[in-house]
Design an enzyme around this catalytic site. Sequence first.
Site, PDB file in Angstrom:
ATOM      1  N   ASP A  25       0.796  -1.235   0.000  1.00  0.00           N
ATOM      2  CA  ASP A  25       0.000   0.000   0.000  1.00  0.00           C
ATOM      3  C   ASP A  25       0.830   1.288   0.000  1.00  0.00           C
ATOM      4  OD1 ASP A  25      -1.912  -1.920   0.144  1.00  0.00           O
ATOM      5  OD2 ASP A  25      -2.675  -1.363   2.113  1.00  0.00           O
TER       6      ASP A  25
ATOM      7  N   VAL B 154      -1.653  -0.434  10.681  1.00  0.00           N
ATOM      8  CA  VAL B 154      -2.778  -1.173  10.092  1.00  0.00           C
ATOM      9  C   VAL B 154      -2.274  -2.122   9.006  1.00  0.00           C
ATOM     10  CG1 VAL B 154      -5.005  -0.983   8.900  1.00  0.00           C
ATOM     11  CG2 VAL B 154      -4.400   0.659  10.677  1.00  0.00           C
ATOM     12  N   CYS B 155      -2.039  -1.604   7.829  1.00  0.00           N
ATOM     13  CA  CYS B 155      -1.701  -2.465   6.693  1.00  0.00           C
ATOM     14  C   CYS B 155      -0.427  -3.269   6.921  1.00  0.00           C
ATOM     15  CB  CYS B 155      -1.574  -1.621   5.428  1.00  0.00           C
ATOM     16  SG  CYS B 155      -3.055  -0.651   5.090  1.00  0.00           S
ATOM     17  N   VAL B 156       0.583  -2.647   7.527  1.00  0.00           N
ATOM     18  CA  VAL B 156       1.828  -3.359   7.787  1.00  0.00           C
ATOM     19  C   VAL B 156       1.665  -4.353   8.933  1.00  0.00           C
ATOM     20  CG1 VAL B 156       4.239  -3.118   8.492  1.00  0.00           C
ATOM     21  CG2 VAL B 156       3.242  -1.478   6.899  1.00  0.00           C
TER      22      VAL B 156
END
Length: 213
Positions: A20, A118-120
């Site tokens: 992302d 979040v994404c990581v």
Amino acid sequence: MSTFKYNRLDKNNAAVLLVDHQTGLFSLVRDIGAADFKNNVLALASAAKFFNLPTVLTTSFEDGPNGVIIPELKEKFPDAPFIPRPGQINAWDNEDFVKAVEATGKKQLIIAGIVTDVCVTFCALSALEAGYDVFVVTDASGTFDEACRYAAWDRMSRAGVQLVNWFSVVGELHRDWRNDIEGLGSLLAGFIPDYKNLMTSYAANSSAGSPSK
């Protein structure tokens, strides 16, 4: 007797997951300066190319405000698996992404992305649960502020994720300067201005000290 085992990165068993790094999400990163952050992301990407590491790119909800992946990454990895997730926040919830990771055949995953907490974090914890050795590149991952960053680092490290930076990744993968002195020097100089100055100074002094013909 110590039971600690140094689990070092191995260029023959590592893959890179870039999660992302999107044009819209870049604007959310406030825990590191924008120029430094982008430099670090591209340094990690260049390291992946230098060591010929399998690399997987993914984005989340490109059609929305998150935006598309930054063009530099697509240009650097034109043939790499690219998984535009239609909605899953955790990349590991996307079957195509997991298959792409599995297809690398590597057990060490070097992960960076936006946002760190979040994404990581979600991807790193999921990969850890799936049996991978996970290394999160802290300075190529960004989030809203330092509070978010430190909370994410604590959560991941307590679970067993190794926290690294792009420079330590390069050093651990390369192991020995003699493997490629010029290549490593050029890689570092391309993203660390002070190291470029060091190389320039060294070259000038070496030339000045050489006997004339």
